[in-house]
Design an enzyme around this catalytic site. Structure first.
Site, PDB file in Angstrom:
ATOM      1  N   GLY A  66       7.812  60.036  51.478  1.00  6.36           N
ATOM      2  CA  GLY A  66       9.257  60.009  50.925  1.00  6.36           C
ATOM      3  C   GLY A  66       9.138  60.692  49.618  1.00  6.36           C
ATOM      4  N   LYS A 104      10.524  43.206  28.299  1.00  2.00           N
ATOM      5  CA  LYS A 104       8.889  42.555  28.312  1.00  2.00           C
ATOM      6  C   LYS A 104       7.810  43.602  27.880  1.00  2.00           C
ATOM      7  CE  LYS A 104       8.276  42.613  33.430  1.00  2.00           C
ATOM      8  NZ  LYS A 104       7.354  43.776  33.563  1.00  2.00           N
ATOM      9  N   GLY A 159      12.306  51.956  27.875  1.00  2.00           N
ATOM     10  CA  GLY A 159      12.516  53.008  28.845  1.00  2.00           C
ATOM     11  C   GLY A 159      12.304  52.860  30.414  1.00  2.00           C
ATOM     12  N   THR A 181      16.445  44.723  35.416  1.00  2.00           N
ATOM     13  CA  THR A 181      14.919  44.399  35.515  1.00  2.00           C
ATOM     14  C   THR A 181      14.467  45.330  36.454  1.00  2.00           C
ATOM     15  OG1 THR A 181      15.693  42.343  36.842  1.00  2.00           O
ATOM     16  CG2 THR A 181      14.976  42.203  34.465  1.00  2.00           C
ATOM     17  N   MET A 219      17.543  53.749  44.925  1.00  2.00           N
ATOM     18  CA  MET A 219      16.521  53.542  43.752  1.00  2.00           C
ATOM     19  C   MET A 219      16.469  54.559  42.910  1.00  2.00           C
ATOM     20  SD  MET A 219      14.090  50.443  44.724  1.00  2.00           S
ATOM     21  CE  MET A 219      14.575  48.761  44.887  1.00  2.00           C
ATOM     22  N   LEU A 220      17.478  54.963  42.010  1.00  2.00           N
ATOM     23  CA  LEU A 220      17.585  56.301  41.359  1.00  2.00           C
ATOM     24  C   LEU A 220      18.009  55.933  39.874  1.00  2.00           C
ATOM     25  CD1 LEU A 220      19.173  58.550  44.021  1.00  2.00           C
ATOM     26  CD2 LEU A 220      16.814  58.567  43.338  1.00  2.00           C
ATOM     27  N   ALA A 221      17.284  56.782  39.111  1.00  2.00           N
ATOM     28  CA  ALA A 221      17.463  56.533  37.497  1.00  2.00           C
ATOM     29  C   ALA A 221      19.089  56.734  37.233  1.00  2.00           C
ATOM     30  CB  ALA A 221      16.645  57.610  36.702  1.00  2.00           C
ATOM     31  N   HIS A 257      25.530  86.925  37.800  1.00  2.00           N
ATOM     32  CA  HIS A 257      24.505  87.933  38.557  1.00  2.00           C
ATOM     33  C   HIS A 257      23.366  88.376  37.403  1.00  2.00           C
ATOM     34  CE1 HIS A 257      22.837  90.514  41.567  1.00  2.00           C
ATOM     35  NE2 HIS A 257      22.822  91.423  40.661  1.00  2.00           N
TER      36      HIS A 257
HETATM   37  C1  LIG Z   1       6.550  57.680  40.367  1.00  2.00           C
HETATM   38  C2  LIG Z   1       8.201  57.395  40.400  1.00  2.00           C
HETATM   39  C3  LIG Z   1       9.029  58.624  40.228  1.00  2.00           C
HETATM   40  C4  LIG Z   1      10.311  58.551  40.122  1.00  2.00           C
HETATM   41  N1  LIG Z   1      10.839  59.556  39.934  1.00  2.00           N
HETATM   42  C5  LIG Z   1      12.559  59.574  39.830  1.00  2.00           C
HETATM   43  C6  LIG Z   1      13.067  60.723  39.546  1.00  2.00           C
HETATM   44  O1  LIG Z   1      12.614  61.848  39.712  1.00  2.00           O
HETATM   45  N2  LIG Z   1      14.335  60.683  39.535  1.00  2.00           N
HETATM   46  C7  LIG Z   1      15.258  59.463  39.901  1.00  2.00           C
HETATM   47  O2  LIG Z   1      16.381  59.300  39.768  1.00  2.00           O
HETATM   48  N3  LIG Z   1      14.281  58.315  39.863  1.00  2.00           N
HETATM   49  C8  LIG Z   1      12.986  58.094  39.910  1.00  2.00           C
HETATM   50  N4  LIG Z   1      12.307  57.131  40.105  1.00  2.00           N
HETATM   51  C9  LIG Z   1      12.933  55.980  40.245  1.00  2.00           C
HETATM   52  C10 LIG Z   1      13.405  55.701  38.750  1.00  2.00           C
HETATM   53  O3  LIG Z   1      12.171  55.336  37.844  1.00  2.00           O
HETATM   54  C11 LIG Z   1      14.150  54.181  38.931  1.00  2.00           C
HETATM   55  O4  LIG Z   1      15.280  54.169  39.732  1.00  2.00           O
HETATM   56  C12 LIG Z   1      14.690  53.611  37.542  1.00  2.00           C
HETATM   57  O5  LIG Z   1      13.755  53.677  36.520  1.00  2.00           O
HETATM   58  C13 LIG Z   1      15.456  52.545  37.620  1.00  2.00           C
HETATM   59  O6  LIG Z   1      16.209  51.995  36.559  1.00  2.00           O
HETATM   60  P1  LIG Z   1      16.200  50.371  36.211  1.00  2.00           P
HETATM   61  O7  LIG Z   1      16.811  50.691  34.728  1.00  2.00           O
HETATM   62  O8  LIG Z   1      17.385  49.774  37.133  1.00  2.00           O
HETATM   63  O9  LIG Z   1      15.013  49.657  36.243  1.00  2.00           O
HETATM   64  P2  LIG Z   1      13.481  50.140  35.533  1.00  2.00           P
HETATM   65  O10 LIG Z   1      13.525  51.551  35.040  1.00  2.00           O
HETATM   66  O11 LIG Z   1      12.590  49.620  36.598  1.00  2.00           O
HETATM   67  O12 LIG Z   1      13.493  49.088  34.097  1.00  2.00           O
HETATM   68  C14 LIG Z   1      13.447  47.935  34.519  1.00  2.00           C
HETATM   69  C15 LIG Z   1      12.816  47.271  33.081  1.00  2.00           C
HETATM   70  O13 LIG Z   1      13.116  45.933  33.149  1.00  2.00           O
HETATM   71  C16 LIG Z   1      11.905  45.325  32.300  1.00  2.00           C
HETATM   72  N5  LIG Z   1      11.926  43.806  32.771  1.00  2.00           N
HETATM   73  C17 LIG Z   1      11.664  43.216  34.167  1.00  2.00           C
HETATM   74  N6  LIG Z   1      11.651  42.012  33.679  1.00  2.00           N
HETATM   75  C18 LIG Z   1      12.128  41.730  32.619  1.00  2.00           C
HETATM   76  C19 LIG Z   1      12.333  40.405  31.955  1.00  2.00           C
HETATM   77  N7  LIG Z   1      12.447  39.357  32.437  1.00  2.00           N
HETATM   78  N8  LIG Z   1      12.449  40.645  30.606  1.00  2.00           N
HETATM   79  C20 LIG Z   1      12.288  41.580  29.810  1.00  2.00           C
HETATM   80  N9  LIG Z   1      12.223  42.800  30.617  1.00  2.00           N
HETATM   81  C21 LIG Z   1      12.103  42.879  31.942  1.00  2.00           C
HETATM   82  C22 LIG Z   1      10.680  45.911  32.895  1.00  2.00           C
HETATM   83  O14 LIG Z   1       9.551  45.984  32.095  1.00  2.00           O
HETATM   84  C23 LIG Z   1      11.335  47.479  32.721  1.00  2.00           C
HETATM   85  O15 LIG Z   1      11.107  48.125  31.684  1.00  2.00           O
HETATM   86  C24 LIG Z   1      10.930  57.243  40.519  1.00  2.00           C
HETATM   87  C25 LIG Z   1      10.286  55.959  40.106  1.00  2.00           C
HETATM   88  C26 LIG Z   1       8.898  56.354  40.311  1.00  2.00           C
HETATM   89  C27 LIG Z   1       7.957  55.011  40.460  1.00  2.00           C
END
Ligand SMILES: Cc1cc2nc3c(=O)[nH]c(=O)nc-3n(C[C@H](O)[C@H](O)[C@H](O)COP(=O)(O)OP(=O)(O)OC[C@H]3O[C@@H](n4cnc5c(N)ncnc54)[C@H](O)[C@@H]3O)c2cc1C
Length: 468
Positions: free
Chosen positions: A183, A34, A39, A144, A318-320, A444
């Protein structure tokens, strides 16, 4: 109607990595996003921009406070916040552009708009303008993600009471920043603005910061951050945040004490919630749990055939990297292969300086559960490379099963903890023992020798400290 083998809704690390793997496995794949950029949270408003600011602010703090120790004479060190923010934006743009390139390279079709599942196998994509586009696939993955949580007594207003998204782009350094929640996100963003000159106070409901990490290391990190200038109030329950004339006042209780805090900005970093609004999951009968996360089985299948979910929108940390691994495993299972995520070895990292990293069982958890474990520790103060680099704060700790010597937990506080953690995770993934790791050659002088030494310390055979 265009037809695919797989449609992925959401292009965060879960969704876009799943798309690449699906394409590699020969599935005709579409991804729906969306937002304008691909990314997800991670690349646009999460992991990447926060790390860009953490790096820049760390250089600033070094220039101001540490450089002189190294004989580097810097005069009139100043801050150009605009340039710092532009650099962060450029890093984000490079990476989101990279994801777009990867989609093209892998022949993944990209659709921009909100994806709504109208029936099993059918997705309607509504862009900002024009009619919705209908696409179909036998398999749909919901990826999402999540959004920041606030509370009715401290609602985001996008200006004074903010989430991490706004805290990544303050155009002025707030004189006073209140961080609610100790956190990862609160500590990282708090560190950024503290280094740049903000008076940062962290209010945490629990009697400790960094829940989920080893308690001894979390306490040690709190001491270091306090020495760096951040203030902490633990066991403090914020009841309300009010905004008047552009300034905030928070009221809180700490035991019997009533406290008030005033601030220019309040970062509410109390957690994130799964986000499935608009995806239409509930309407077609997909079950959610009590926290509105999409319910899945170990194969990432929802209760509706052909619909899967991964990443922040389902249960778990909730981790990437967790989202990525789930994306890969889910797609492999869709393609008839045996995908797998080992949830026992998902590391967590807080990118402060020093960083805090942890994976598996903590010492405090093992004690609480009465587990029969042995613990080995090694301080960076006894590591040559850390001393040479002037980053000898912190230590490595292993928790190993007392009977088998198998490593079941690894915890590190160090300037380079995030990178050192990779070795620990690999050893744990392969079921390695403390002795295996202790007998492995480490170059080392490297920080990684502290990892080897901590593994040796499990069996009281560390070389560069006494073994008690
Ligand atoms: C400030 C911050 C720092 C972070 N640092 C880290 C870190 O250092 N290491 C780490 O592992 N994690 C970190 N995270 C957490 C990490 O960003 C998330 O765990 C990760 O992005 C989750 O991936 P995901 O693919 O599940 O969802 P997301 O990355 O949230 O992606 C979901 C996507 O779906 C899209 N979307 C939603 N609904 C719809 C729809 N109906 N139609 C089309 N598109 C839609 C959204 O726009 C979004 O782009 C951090 C988070 C924040 C906020």
């Amino acid at each position: 109607m265009e037809s695919f083998d797989l449609i992925i809704i959401g292009s965060g690390p879960g969704g876009y990595v799943a798309a690449i793997r699906a394409a590699q496995l020969g599935l005709r794949t579409a991804i729906v996003e969306k937002d304008k950029e691909l990314g997800g949270t991670c690349l646009n408003i999460g992991c990447i921009p926060s790390k860009a600011l953490l790096s820049s602010s760390d250089h600033f703090a070094f220039a101001k406070k540490e450089a002189a120790k190294h004989g580097i004479v810097l005069k009139d060190v100043g801050l150009d916040l605009g340039v710092m923010l532009q650099r962060k934006d450029k890093v984000v743009k490079t990476l989101t552009g990279g994801v777009r390139g990867l989609m093209k390279l892998n022949k993944v079709s990209t659709f921009q708009g909100t994806g709504t599942i109208t029936a099993p196998g059918k997705v309607s994509v509504q862009g900002a303008e024009g009619a919705a586009q209908e696409i179909e696939a036998k398999n749909i993955i919901i990826a999402t993600g999540s959004v920041p949580s606030d509370l009715p007594s401290m609602k985001f207003d996008g200006d004074v009471i903010v989430s991490s998204t706004e805290a990544l782009c303050f155009t002025e350094v707030p004189k006073k920043l209140l961080v609610i929640g100790g956190g990862a996100i609160g500590l990282e963003m708090g560190s950024v603005w503290s280094r740049l000159g903000s008076e940062v106070t962290v209010l945490e409901f629990l009697p400790r910061i960094a829940l989920g990490f080893d308690l001894e290391l979390a306490n040690a990190l709190q001491k270091v951050l306090t020495a760096q200038g951040m203030k902490f109030h633990l066991g403090t329950k914020v009841s309300e945040v009010k905004v008047e004339n552009g300034r905030a006042t928070a009221t809180a209780t700490k035991g019997d004490e009533q406290l008030t805090f005033d601030a220019d900005k309040v970062l509410v970093s109390i957690g994130r919630r799964a986000f499935a609004d608009g995806v239409g999951a509930e309407k077609i009968g997909v079950e959610l749990d009590d926290r509105k996360r999409i319910k899945v089985d170990p194969h990432f299948r929802t209760n509706v055939e052909g619909i899967y979910a991964i990443g922040d929108v389902i249960a778990g940390p909730m981790l990437a990297h967790k989202a990525e691994e789930e994306g890969i495993a889910c797609v492999e299972m869709i393609a008839g292969k045996s995908g797998h995520v080992n949830y026992d070895v998902i590391p967590g990292i807080i990118y402060t300086n020093p960083e805090l990293a942890g994976v598996g069982v903590t010492e405090d958890f093992a004690k609480e559960k009465g587990m029969d474990v042995r613990v080995g520790k090694f301080p960076f103060a006894a590591n040559g490379r850390a001393l040479a680099a002037d980053d000898a704060t912190g230590f490595v700790k292993f928790v190993a099963d007392a009977k088998t010597d198998r490593i079941i937990g690894a915890h590190i506080m160090s300037h380079v903890a995030s990178d050192l953690m990779a070795e620990c995770v690999a050893v744990m993934e392969f079921g390695g023992s403390a002795e295996d790791l202790g007998r492995t050659v480490h170059a080392h002088p490297t920080h990684s020798e502290a990892v080897k030494e901590a593994a040796l310390a499990v069996n009281k055979s560390a070389l560069h400290i006494g073994n008690r």
